[in-house]
Write a protein that holds these residues in place. Structure first.
Motif, PDB file in Angstrom:
ATOM      1  N   SER A 189      76.312  10.306  -8.468  1.00 43.62           N
ATOM      2  CA  SER A 189      75.073  10.522  -9.206  1.00 43.62           C
ATOM      3  C   SER A 189      75.071   9.676 -10.465  1.00 43.62           C
ATOM      4  O   SER A 189      76.132   9.253 -10.962  1.00 43.62           O
ATOM      5  CB  SER A 189      74.925  11.995  -9.578  1.00 43.62           C
ATOM      6  N   GLU A 190      73.891   9.436 -11.016  1.00 40.10           N
ATOM      7  CA  GLU A 190      73.797   8.693 -12.267  1.00 40.10           C
ATOM      8  C   GLU A 190      74.487   9.461 -13.396  1.00 40.10           C
ATOM      9  O   GLU A 190      75.079   8.867 -14.292  1.00 40.10           O
ATOM     10  CB  GLU A 190      72.331   8.420 -12.604  1.00 40.10           C
ATOM     11  N   GLU A 191      74.416  10.777 -13.333  1.00 38.35           N
ATOM     12  CA  GLU A 191      75.077  11.605 -14.345  1.00 38.35           C
ATOM     13  C   GLU A 191      76.592  11.396 -14.317  1.00 38.35           C
ATOM     14  O   GLU A 191      77.240  11.275 -15.358  1.00 38.35           O
ATOM     15  CB  GLU A 191      74.745  13.075 -14.103  1.00 38.35           C
ATOM     16  N   PHE A 192      77.156  11.333 -13.101  1.00 40.76           N
ATOM     17  CA  PHE A 192      78.597  11.127 -12.967  1.00 40.76           C
ATOM     18  C   PHE A 192      78.983   9.723 -13.437  1.00 40.76           C
ATOM     19  O   PHE A 192      79.992   9.540 -14.136  1.00 40.76           O
ATOM     20  CB  PHE A 192      79.027  11.354 -11.518  1.00 40.76           C
ATOM     21  N   LYS A 193      78.187   8.722 -13.068  1.00 38.70           N
ATOM     22  CA  LYS A 193      78.468   7.352 -13.508  1.00 38.70           C
ATOM     23  C   LYS A 193      78.435   7.250 -15.035  1.00 38.70           C
ATOM     24  O   LYS A 193      79.279   6.576 -15.640  1.00 38.70           O
ATOM     25  CB  LYS A 193      77.456   6.387 -12.893  1.00 38.70           C
ATOM     26  N   THR A 194      77.475   7.911 -15.647  1.00 39.34           N
ATOM     27  CA  THR A 194      77.382   7.907 -17.106  1.00 39.34           C
ATOM     28  C   THR A 194      78.611   8.559 -17.727  1.00 39.34           C
ATOM     29  O   THR A 194      79.166   8.064 -18.719  1.00 39.34           O
ATOM     30  CB  THR A 194      76.107   8.641 -17.569  1.00 39.34           C
ATOM     31  N   ALA A 195      79.058   9.658 -17.121  1.00 41.54           N
ATOM     32  CA  ALA A 195      80.253  10.341 -17.623  1.00 41.54           C
ATOM     33  C   ALA A 195      81.488   9.455 -17.481  1.00 41.54           C
ATOM     34  O   ALA A 195      82.348   9.420 -18.374  1.00 41.54           O
ATOM     35  CB  ALA A 195      80.456  11.654 -16.877  1.00 41.54           C
ATOM     36  N   LEU A 196      81.599   8.733 -16.374  1.00 38.91           N
ATOM     37  CA  LEU A 196      82.727   7.824 -16.171  1.00 38.91           C
ATOM     38  C   LEU A 196      82.766   6.746 -17.252  1.00 38.91           C
ATOM     39  O   LEU A 196      83.838   6.340 -17.710  1.00 38.91           O
ATOM     40  CB  LEU A 196      82.649   7.171 -14.787  1.00 38.91           C
ATOM     41  N   LYS A 197      81.603   6.301 -17.660  1.00 44.40           N
ATOM     42  CA  LYS A 197      81.538   5.248 -18.673  1.00 44.40           C
ATOM     43  C   LYS A 197      81.950   5.750 -20.057  1.00 44.40           C
ATOM     44  O   LYS A 197      82.215   4.948 -20.952  1.00 44.40           O
ATOM     45  CB  LYS A 197      80.137   4.637 -18.710  1.00 44.40           C
ATOM     46  N   THR A 198      82.037   7.061 -20.232  1.00 49.03           N
ATOM     47  CA  THR A 198      82.544   7.568 -21.507  1.00 49.03           C
ATOM     48  C   THR A 198      84.039   7.329 -21.646  1.00 49.03           C
ATOM     49  O   THR A 198      84.562   7.298 -22.765  1.00 49.03           O
ATOM     50  CB  THR A 198      82.256   9.075 -21.683  1.00 49.03           C
ATOM     51  N   SER A 220      83.165  -0.307 -19.742  1.00 45.86           N
ATOM     52  CA  SER A 220      82.967  -1.563 -19.018  1.00 45.86           C
ATOM     53  C   SER A 220      82.979  -1.395 -17.504  1.00 45.86           C
ATOM     54  O   SER A 220      82.929  -2.372 -16.758  1.00 45.86           O
ATOM     55  CB  SER A 220      84.045  -2.573 -19.425  1.00 45.86           C
ATOM     56  N   LEU A 221      83.021  -0.160 -17.039  1.00 43.53           N
ATOM     57  CA  LEU A 221      83.117   0.107 -15.606  1.00 43.53           C
ATOM     58  C   LEU A 221      81.918  -0.470 -14.851  1.00 43.53           C
ATOM     59  O   LEU A 221      80.769  -0.251 -15.239  1.00 43.53           O
ATOM     60  CB  LEU A 221      83.206   1.618 -15.367  1.00 43.53           C
ATOM     61  N   GLU A 222      82.186  -1.189 -13.764  1.00 40.14           N
ATOM     62  CA  GLU A 222      81.130  -1.779 -12.944  1.00 40.14           C
ATOM     63  C   GLU A 222      81.195  -1.313 -11.496  1.00 40.14           C
ATOM     64  O   GLU A 222      80.182  -1.315 -10.786  1.00 40.14           O
ATOM     65  CB  GLU A 222      81.202  -3.304 -12.998  1.00 40.14           C
ATOM     66  N   GLU A 223      82.377  -0.960 -11.027  1.00 40.86           N
ATOM     67  CA  GLU A 223      82.561  -0.481  -9.661  1.00 40.86           C
ATOM     68  C   GLU A 223      82.849   1.017  -9.706  1.00 40.86           C
ATOM     69  O   GLU A 223      83.450   1.516 -10.661  1.00 40.86           O
ATOM     70  CB  GLU A 223      83.737  -1.204  -8.991  1.00 40.86           C
ATOM     71  N   TYR A 224      82.452   1.739  -8.648  1.00 42.63           N
ATOM     72  CA  TYR A 224      82.646   3.191  -8.630  1.00 42.63           C
ATOM     73  C   TYR A 224      83.392   3.673  -7.381  1.00 42.63           C
ATOM     74  O   TYR A 224      83.531   4.874  -7.178  1.00 42.63           O
ATOM     75  CB  TYR A 224      81.286   3.897  -8.737  1.00 42.63           C
ATOM     76  N   ALA A 225      83.879   2.729  -6.570  1.00 43.07           N
ATOM     77  CA  ALA A 225      84.587   3.103  -5.349  1.00 43.07           C
ATOM     78  C   ALA A 225      85.812   3.955  -5.669  1.00 43.07           C
ATOM     79  O   ALA A 225      86.636   3.587  -6.497  1.00 43.07           O
ATOM     80  CB  ALA A 225      85.014   1.850  -4.584  1.00 43.07           C
ATOM     81  N   ASP A 230      91.318  -0.382 -18.120  1.00 47.37           N
ATOM     82  CA  ASP A 230      91.786   0.113 -19.409  1.00 47.37           C
ATOM     83  C   ASP A 230      92.193   1.563 -19.205  1.00 47.37           C
ATOM     84  O   ASP A 230      91.491   2.479 -19.559  1.00 47.37           O
ATOM     85  CB  ASP A 230      90.650  -0.007 -20.431  1.00 47.37           C
ATOM     86  N   SER A 231      93.342   1.746 -18.565  1.00 48.52           N
ATOM     87  CA  SER A 231      93.677   3.051 -18.017  1.00 48.52           C
ATOM     88  C   SER A 231      94.088   4.074 -19.050  1.00 48.52           C
ATOM     89  O   SER A 231      94.288   5.225 -18.727  1.00 48.52           O
ATOM     90  CB  SER A 231      94.810   2.894 -16.996  1.00 48.52           C
ATOM     91  N   GLY A 232      94.197   3.700 -20.294  1.00 46.77           N
ATOM     92  CA  GLY A 232      94.618   4.673 -21.289  1.00 46.77           C
ATOM     93  C   GLY A 232      93.468   5.299 -22.056  1.00 46.77           C
ATOM     94  O   GLY A 232      93.705   6.054 -22.983  1.00 46.77           O
ATOM     95  N   SER A 233      92.211   5.012 -21.697  1.00 45.06           N
ATOM     96  CA  SER A 233      91.100   5.406 -22.535  1.00 45.06           C
ATOM     97  C   SER A 233      90.919   6.898 -22.682  1.00 45.06           C
ATOM     98  O   SER A 233      90.448   7.362 -23.696  1.00 45.06           O
ATOM     99  CB  SER A 233      89.806   4.773 -21.999  1.00 45.06           C
ATOM    100  N   SER A 234      91.286   7.686 -21.641  1.00 46.82           N
ATOM    101  CA  SER A 234      91.095   9.131 -21.761  1.00 46.82           C
ATOM    102  C   SER A 234      92.368   9.911 -21.526  1.00 46.82           C
ATOM    103  O   SER A 234      92.357  11.110 -21.393  1.00 46.82           O
ATOM    104  CB  SER A 234      90.026   9.597 -20.765  1.00 46.82           C
TER     105      SER A 234
END
Length: 441
Positions: free
Chosen positions: A317-326, A330-335, A29-33
């Motif tokens: 980091s978990e902090e970065f993953k949480t920020a990405l989810k903002t 629905s993000l599941e991969e972080y590569a 969903d590339s338009g979210s931010s």
């Protein structure tokens, strides 16, 4: 549990002494931010400002286009890459933007080499007056459009290319990347297999710059460490079946199989299991192009346990993953999310430091903001230092972040991951070292 073993010391030596041909490559969903929706992007292409990257003179509004995989063989990398860029855009604009104005981000699909999507997307981005394009994920895709982008005076910045060919490509000094060339991944992978006690490895690699290059790099490093490559098969990723390739691999009687591919790897994995040399029988090694949580979907529980894979970048980091989810809940991969975030940050900081967001001005300043000055890790902090006349050294999410004189990371981190009984992979080790300069650079 993450371990830091003697493998780290071995890899740095091997990487420094082994200059062999290598390469990498790639929805969300590339338009979210982004600051422009798909419809806004369409209208923007008709009214690009005179401050675009291909023009002469100063640029006041930073416009960046995307060339990332929403479709194609690396589409699974799209969501984290888009999320990384869009999180960076969000933070940049929340900190007041670049050169006093909010920057503009235009998502775009790269597809893969089986289509002309990348070329069409580049045409659209150039028409919008962008001064930088982030992508492609696939080295082979980047090689099809790099001339068009750089000839327009626009920066191309990939978060995932790893082909050694791109280190010495005549790019007018406008190409950069946050992922290391595969001289580094090949060294880590070769020494990992050797450290695991493997002696006879079989390679299955897709036929393109990435697959063949990384296969060569692994082979060189593995044999230098005392191992033997008993089978090396370069396959057509579009083949209807991989029965013959797997049959030849089985006949070589390997004690390790290195699978270098993209989404076709799932078919090959299923064929390996069918022929009795699946990962529960023979040690399997994966790479960044196919290391995925979804690779094992539909496979028997626990069959992936013990499979190892390599992926450039420090642990998120978990902090970065949480920020990405903002930006993508629905993000599941972080590569490659960290590398994508860092690519956008470096582009914006280069423009801020140059006082000009034209492609050439940013390219001339890119290396300077990545190394040698006062360390900073957020756009707001780095921007404040620049405003005070301080030379900065941006410390990124993906690793040290220093760029060398050909636009590659001077240092890099490579993650080693292992699948558990739940068929999911977790970090096992992280190797950080100098990235060897390409021959002839």
């Amino acid at each position: 549990m993450i371990r830091r073993s003697t493998l780290a010391r071995v890899v740095v030596v091997a990487a420094a002494s082994s200059l062999v041909l290598a390469a990498c490559g790639g929805s969300s969903d590339s338009g979210s931010s982004s600051s422009a929706s798909a419809s806004e992007s369409a209208s923007a292409s008709e009214s690009a400002s005179d401050g675009g990257g291909g023009t002469t003179g100063a640029c006041d509004v930073l416009k960046v286009g995307g060339l990332l995989p929403q479709t194609g063989s690396l589409a699974f990398l799209g969501p984290p890459e888009f999320a990384g860029v869009e999180l960076a855009v969000k933070e940049i604009n929340e900190a007041g933007g670049v050169l006093g104005s909010e920057m503009e981000w235009f998502p775009g699909d790269s597809g893969d080499t089986s289509t002309n999507i990348a070329s069409t997307t580049v045409d659209q981005q150039l028409a919008r007056g962008v001064s930088a394009i982030i992508g492609a994920a696939s080295s082979s895709v980047s090689l099809t459009v790099i001339d068009k982008i750089t000839s327009a005076g626009v920066v191309q910045f990939s978060p995932a290319n790893t082909s050694i060919e791109l280190s010495t490509y005549p790019d007018k000094g406008l190409y950069f990347r946050t992922a290391p060339p595969d001289t580094f991944q090949g060294a880590v992978l070769g020494n990992l297999a050797s450290s695991d006690g493997k002696q006879n490895a079989a390679i299955l690699a897709l036929q393109d710059a990435y697959g063949e290059g990384l296969a060569d790099s692994f082979e060189q490093n593995f044999t230098d460490a005392g191992g033997n490559v008993v089978s090396k098969i370069i396959y057509d990723p579009k083949a209807a079946t991989f029965e013959a390739e797997v049959g030849k691999t089985k006949a070589a009687n390997p004690d390790a199989i290195v699978l270098i591919g993209f989404d076709e790897s799932k078919k090959i994995l299923q064929e390996l299991i069918k022929q009795g040399i699946g990962p529960d029988k023979v040690q399997l090694y994966l790479v960044d192009g196919n290391l995925s949580q979804t690779l094992a979907d539909g496979l028997p529980k626990g069959i992936m346990e013990g499979v190892k894979g390599t992926l450039p970048g420090a642990e998120s980091s978990e902090e970065f993953k949480t920020a990405l989810k903002t930006v993508n809940p629905s993000l599941e991969e972080y590569a490659y999310a960290p590398e994508s975030y860092d690519a956008m940050m470096l582009i914006a900081l280069a423009a801020e430091a140059a006082g000009d967001c034209s492609g050439q001005a940013m390219a001339d300043t890119m290396r300077a903001v990545s190394e040698g000055g006062e360390k900073c890790s957020t756009f707001a902090d780095c921007k404040e230092l620049i405003a005070a006349g301080t030379d900065i050294d941006y410390e990124g999410k993906s690793g040290p972040g220093d760029l060398n004189d050909v636009g590659d990371p001077a240092k890099a981190t490579m993650g080693i991951y292992e699948y558990g009984a739940d068929n999911k992979y977790t970090p096992l080790d992280f190797i950080t070292g100098d990235v060897p300069a390409p021959a002839g650079s």
